[in-house]
Structures are given as C-alpha cells and as structure tokens.
Write a protein that holds these residues in place. Structure first.
Motif, short mmCIF file in Angstrom:
data_model
loop_
_atom_site.label_atom_id
_atom_site.label_comp_id
_atom_site.label_asym_id
_atom_site.label_seq_id
_atom_site.Cartn_x
_atom_site.Cartn_y
_atom_site.Cartn_z
N LEU A 73 0.91 -1.24 -0.08
CA LEU A 73 0.17 0.06 -0.05
C LEU A 73 0.98 1.23 -0.10
O LEU A 73 0.56 2.22 -0.90
CB LEU A 73 -1.06 0.17 1.31
N PRO A 74 2.05 1.41 0.67
CA PRO A 74 2.67 2.48 0.78
C PRO A 74 3.55 2.77 -0.69
O PRO A 74 3.96 4.01 -0.84
CB PRO A 74 3.84 2.48 1.91
N GLN A 75 3.26 1.75 -1.38
CA GLN A 75 4.00 2.21 -2.97
C GLN A 75 3.06 2.65 -4.01
O GLN A 75 3.52 2.99 -4.85
CB GLN A 75 4.62 0.69 -3.30
N ILE A 76 1.67 2.48 -3.55
CA ILE A 76 0.84 3.05 -4.58
C ILE A 76 0.85 4.49 -4.80
O ILE A 76 0.82 5.07 -5.88
CB ILE A 76 -0.70 2.71 -4.16
N LEU A 77 0.87 5.22 -3.91
CA LEU A 77 0.73 6.91 -4.07
C LEU A 77 2.21 7.28 -4.88
O LEU A 77 2.11 7.85 -5.88
CB LEU A 77 0.81 7.69 -2.91
N VAL B 29 4.97 8.89 -9.83
CA VAL B 29 6.05 8.43 -10.95
C VAL B 29 5.32 8.30 -12.25
O VAL B 29 5.87 8.73 -13.36
CB VAL B 29 6.86 7.51 -10.42
N GLY B 30 4.24 7.74 -12.42
CA GLY B 30 3.57 7.44 -13.63
C GLY B 30 3.09 8.60 -14.00
O GLY B 30 3.43 8.77 -15.46
N VAL B 31 2.36 9.62 -13.62
CA VAL B 31 2.07 10.69 -14.27
C VAL B 31 3.25 11.68 -14.43
O VAL B 31 3.15 12.12 -15.80
CB VAL B 31 1.05 11.45 -13.25
N LEU B 32 4.12 11.67 -13.86
CA LEU B 32 5.15 12.71 -14.06
C LEU B 32 5.94 12.30 -15.05
O LEU B 32 6.42 12.95 -16.05
CB LEU B 32 5.93 13.01 -12.85
N GLY B 33 6.21 10.92 -15.34
CA GLY B 33 7.05 10.02 -16.24
C GLY B 33 6.36 10.30 -17.58
O GLY B 33 7.17 10.68 -18.74
N SER B 34 5.03 10.29 -17.62
CA SER B 34 4.39 10.30 -18.73
C SER B 34 4.38 12.08 -19.24
O SER B 34 4.44 11.84 -20.52
CB SER B 34 3.10 9.94 -18.63
N ALA C 242 9.97 3.95 -12.66
CA ALA C 242 10.27 5.02 -13.51
C ALA C 242 10.43 4.07 -15.01
O ALA C 242 9.88 4.57 -15.91
CB ALA C 242 11.48 5.72 -13.32
N SER C 243 11.01 3.10 -15.03
CA SER C 243 11.01 2.26 -16.22
C SER C 243 9.68 1.78 -16.68
O SER C 243 9.48 1.82 -17.75
CB SER C 243 12.05 1.16 -15.81
N ALA C 244 9.05 1.33 -15.90
CA ALA C 244 7.68 0.86 -16.07
C ALA C 244 6.75 1.97 -16.35
O ALA C 244 5.96 1.92 -17.35
CB ALA C 244 6.92 0.24 -14.77
N ALA C 245 6.77 3.16 -15.87
CA ALA C 245 6.00 4.36 -16.18
C ALA C 245 6.61 4.73 -17.95
O ALA C 245 5.47 5.22 -18.42
CB ALA C 245 6.10 5.39 -15.34
N THR C 246 7.63 4.92 -18.07
CA THR C 246 7.98 5.20 -19.19
C THR C 246 7.63 4.54 -20.58
O THR C 246 7.22 4.81 -21.47
CB THR C 246 9.58 5.59 -19.47
N ILE C 247 7.71 2.95 -20.25
CA ILE C 247 7.28 2.01 -21.16
C ILE C 247 5.84 2.18 -21.09
O ILE C 247 5.40 2.14 -22.54
CB ILE C 247 7.79 0.48 -20.77
N GLY C 248 5.21 2.28 -20.04
CA GLY C 248 3.51 2.43 -20.28
C GLY C 248 3.42 3.85 -21.15
O GLY C 248 2.34 3.65 -22.06
N ALA C 249 3.95 4.85 -20.96
CA ALA C 249 3.87 5.99 -21.66
C ALA C 249 4.00 5.83 -23.25
O ALA C 249 3.39 6.36 -24.03
CB ALA C 249 4.52 7.05 -21.22
N ALA D 260 2.25 2.25 -11.83
CA ALA D 260 3.19 3.55 -12.39
C ALA D 260 2.91 3.39 -13.91
O ALA D 260 2.71 4.30 -14.46
CB ALA D 260 4.49 3.54 -12.19
N ALA D 261 2.99 2.03 -14.38
CA ALA D 261 2.93 2.04 -16.09
C ALA D 261 1.27 2.54 -16.54
O ALA D 261 1.21 3.02 -17.38
CB ALA D 261 3.11 0.82 -16.32
N SER D 262 0.44 1.95 -15.58
CA SER D 262 -1.07 2.35 -15.87
C SER D 262 -1.32 3.82 -15.55
O SER D 262 -2.10 4.49 -16.78
CB SER D 262 -1.88 1.51 -14.98
N ALA D 263 -0.78 4.42 -14.94
CA ALA D 263 -1.09 6.01 -14.61
C ALA D 263 -0.23 6.66 -15.80
O ALA D 263 -0.89 7.60 -16.35
CB ALA D 263 -0.43 6.50 -13.08
N ALA D 264 0.84 6.14 -16.05
CA ALA D 264 1.69 6.77 -17.26
C ALA D 264 0.73 6.75 -18.60
O ALA D 264 0.47 7.61 -19.24
CB ALA D 264 3.20 6.27 -17.47
N ALA D 265 0.46 5.28 -18.92
CA ALA D 265 -0.34 5.15 -19.88
C ALA D 265 -1.44 5.92 -20.18
O ALA D 265 -1.82 6.41 -21.09
CB ALA D 265 -0.77 3.60 -20.16
N MET D 266 -2.40 5.93 -18.92
CA MET D 266 -3.61 6.67 -19.02
C MET D 266 -3.34 8.12 -19.02
O MET D 266 -4.26 8.91 -19.97
CB MET D 266 -4.18 6.57 -17.78
#
Length: 429
Positions: free
Chosen positions: A23-27, A32-37, A164-171, A206-212
C-alpha cells in the motif's frame, strides 16, 4: 570430550503482511507514472514542434523543398553539429556512449539529464533514425531515483528505478501491458520475496498511470491500418515462420556490423567531428532512401502500411536497407536515442517487401512477423517483440502465429552479437 553444538533456535518470522508493504508504494507509483508520462509528452511535443519548424516552415520560407536531397543533407549535418555541441559543452556530456547502454542501466547523475534530453530532442526533430525510449527512460529513472530516495527513503532505490522504467514504457506504448511484460522478464531473473504479482503491483500501477495520462493528453495509436487476419490457415503459419526467421537474420546484419562501424566513428574521437560526420552520412542516406527513412519511424511506418500495393518490391527493399544502415550509423556515431521504433519501420518495410514478392502472403502476417524478427534481433526483448508485432496487426488470430514464429527466430538470434557493446567496444551476446 565431545561438545554438543545445538543449532540456533529459528528466528521468529519478520515478514510484514503484503498489504503493509504494497500500500505505501501505490501513491509514489501514481506520482511517478503521471510525471514520467508528462516528461515523455513534453519532450515529444517539443521535438515535434521543432521538427515542423525545421522541415516545413524554414524550407517554405527559403523556397526549398522540405525533403529535397540538398535539404536533407544540410539538416542532418546541422543536427549532427548541434548534438555534437551539446555532448561537448553541456555538463554531463549527455550521458555515456549510448552504444553500451541498454534499457535497464544504473541511474545517471541528475546533472546529466538536461543535456541528455536536449540531445535526444534535437535528434528527434532533426530526422535522426532513433526513437525516444532510451533517453526518456534514463531521464525518468535518474529523476525518480534521486528525488524519490529523498522524498520517501523507506522505498529502496531499486523500487524507484522499476517505477520509472515501467512508467516510461507505459507512456511510450500507451498501455501498461508492455511494461508488465518487460518487467516480468526482468524480475524473473532476480531473487525477491513475494509472488511475481506482488513485485509487479507498484510498477504496473506506475505504468497504468503513465499510459492513462498519455491516452488522455495525446491519444497515441499504433494502429497501422493493416487488413485483419480472421481465419489463418497452414499457409499463414508457414509464412510467419519463414518471414520472422529471415527478418531476424536481416536484423542481425546490423548487430554484426555494429562494433566495426562504432570503432570507425570513434577513431574520429571528438564529438564535434563524430556527430557532424554521422549527420552527413545520414543525410546522404536520406537522399538515397527518401523522407520515409528519416526520423524515429512510427509515423513513417503508418504511411508505409497505409499504401500497401503502391510500393514496388525494389522501393521497399531500399527502404529496409537504408533504414537499417541509418540505424547502424546513428547508434554508432553517438546520437542519443533508442532502437525500437526504427526497428519497427525496418521490419514493416521488410515484411511488405516479401508481400510484394509473394502477393499471396497476408499483409498482416508479413508485417507483424517481420517486425517480430527484426525486433528480436535488435533488442533481444522477447515479450516486447511479441507485443509490438501483435499490436501492429490488431488481430487476435495473429498472436498464436507470432508465438510460433518467435521460436525459430529466437534460435537464430540467441547467442549472437547484440546491438549493444560493452565498455571496450565489443559486442554483447
């Protein structure tokens, strides 16, 4: 006298419950997902706007054709000069030699990030045959690692790298599925506690947030407009097996030549010689191959596949060969950028070349199988190669064909030189 050495009493279990860990990792993952995108979209938008100025507005103002041979040679050489200046003068020198860097390298110092992003944006705008993925991943990893460790020290550094890696690939792909596949491949080789899905939860968030974020702001699409394959037969299976294997062998040509071309450019030593010479060579290649062989290749792939049947086999062969050489030169000369998107164009051109020679082959089978083969050769990322081939086809029936086609193609490329070098300039295998 015998002495009994009783084994120490087992320590009481100290594992925390999964919820208390996850749970502490979700926020942080969402942030990271939004900012990475946003970083990816910002650099992409900046490069696209600058591209319009360089290739539309400026030649129109001068009364020159934007894609005339002369303009391509001038612009690519000028891009080499501009990127060379960044690497020479900007603090951090835009990071290490990209020939020895993959998608999962250690975080760079933050001072490197501005120069790296500037060099990548100039290369994207100037028509260099490289994609944005490596520099954007490196920048996001660096920023997330150095800022995240200060903001939330309870999360280990490796967790910020994964987010960060997951966020960028998702974006980049506009979907978290690609990130999940890549990370599952990486995590399976690493020891760790908990199930795979426990370890994937935060990166997938993170990837989902970046992709969305990317979908909401930019509506990316990998749809190539290929006619769907609805009812594959034995001929389609055979075609997929053969095309993927031959395309993988074609992609390996780039990998075998890489250390020699890289060494030739690095004999020039100074970035203000290497990069301009590389730009000049790329300009000459563009003059031979035409404007479709410039830039990262995604929009050009869509243009290529939207006109199936209008290209001759000779033209398609020229596109594939010129783009392969352009990717080789761009990666060797020190331009900052990734190899996935140019490899997609190479595979698409190669597949359409085969389809032009043998019209009975379904276009979706030809393109997707060839993209799979070239990506396997140039990236050695099995999941991302399968995913990209399947997305291009936009046909569920292609997935089973591609899984089969990946088997002989992988046997061809595994253990062979990669499109990446070690620090001494030797091919990785």
């Amino acid at each position: 006298m015998a002495t009994d050495h009783a084994p120490p009493a087992p320590s009481p279990p100290t594992h925390e419950g999964p919820l208390r860990i996850l749970l502490p990792q979700i926020l942080p993952a969402l942030v990271v997902g939004v900012l990475g995108s946003l970083l990816f979209l910002g650099i992409s938008t900046l490069a696209e706007e600058f591209q319009h100025v360089l290739w539309d507005d400026l030649p129109d103002a001068l009364g020159i054709g934007g894609f005339s041979s002369l303009w391509m040679i001038v612009m690519l050489t000028a891009t080499g000069i501009a990127v060379g200046l960044v690497i020479w003068k900007i603090p951090g020198h835009a990071g290490p030699d990209p020939a020895s860097e993959g998608l999962d390298e250690a975080p760079l110092p933050p001072m490197v990030v501005p120069g790296l992003l500037l060099a990548a944006a100039l290369a994207l705008a100037g028509g260099i045959s490289l994609g944005p993925e490596n520099p954007i991943i490196a920048a996001n990893v660096s920023l997330a690692y150095w800022i995240g460790r200060k903001a939330q020290p309870s999360l280990p550094g490796a967790a910020w790298v994964a987010l960060a890696s997951a966020a960028t690939i998702g974006a980049l792909f506009g979907t978290p599925v690609a990130a999940a596949l890549v990370l599952s491949e990486a995590l399976s080789a690493r020891p760790g506690h908990g199930s795979l899905w426990d370890r994937l939860l935060a990166p997938l968030t993170a990837a989902s947030a970046a992709a969305m974020t990317t979908q909401l702001l930019a509506e990316p699409s990998f749809a190539m407009g290929l006619p769907p394959l609805t009812d594959p037969d034995y001929g389609d299976v055979l075609a997929a097996l053969v095309i993927a294997s031959v395309a993988a062998a074609f992609g390996l040509l780039c990998c075998y030549l890489f250390p020699y071309v890289h060494a030739a450019f690095h004999r020039l030593r100074h970035p203000m010689v290497m990069l301009p010479v590389g730009g000049l060579v790329l300009g000459l290649l563009g003059a031979v191959g035409g404007h479709l062989t410039l830039f990262k290749g995604l929009e050009e792939t869509k243009e290529l596949t939207s006109s199936i049947g209008s290209w001759s086999s000779g033209e398609l062969a020229k596109f594939a060969v010129v783009k392969l050489v352009a990717l080789l030169v761009a990666a060797s000369a020190g331009f900052r950028g990734g190899r996935i998107f140019p490899a997609v164009f190479i595979g698409a051109a190669f597949g359409l070349f085969v389809q032009a020679l043998v019209p009975e082959v379904h276009p979706a089978v030809a393109v997707s199988s060839a993209v799979l083969g070239v990506l396997l050769a140039t990236t050695r990322q099995g999941w991302i190669s399968l995913f990209t081939g399947a997305v291009l086809a936009a046909s569920p029936a292609m997935l089973a064909l591609l899984c089969l086609a990946s088997l002989p193609a992988w046997l061809i490329v595994t253990g062979r030189p990669q499109l990446q070098l070690d620090k001494q300039g030797n091919s990785l295998r």
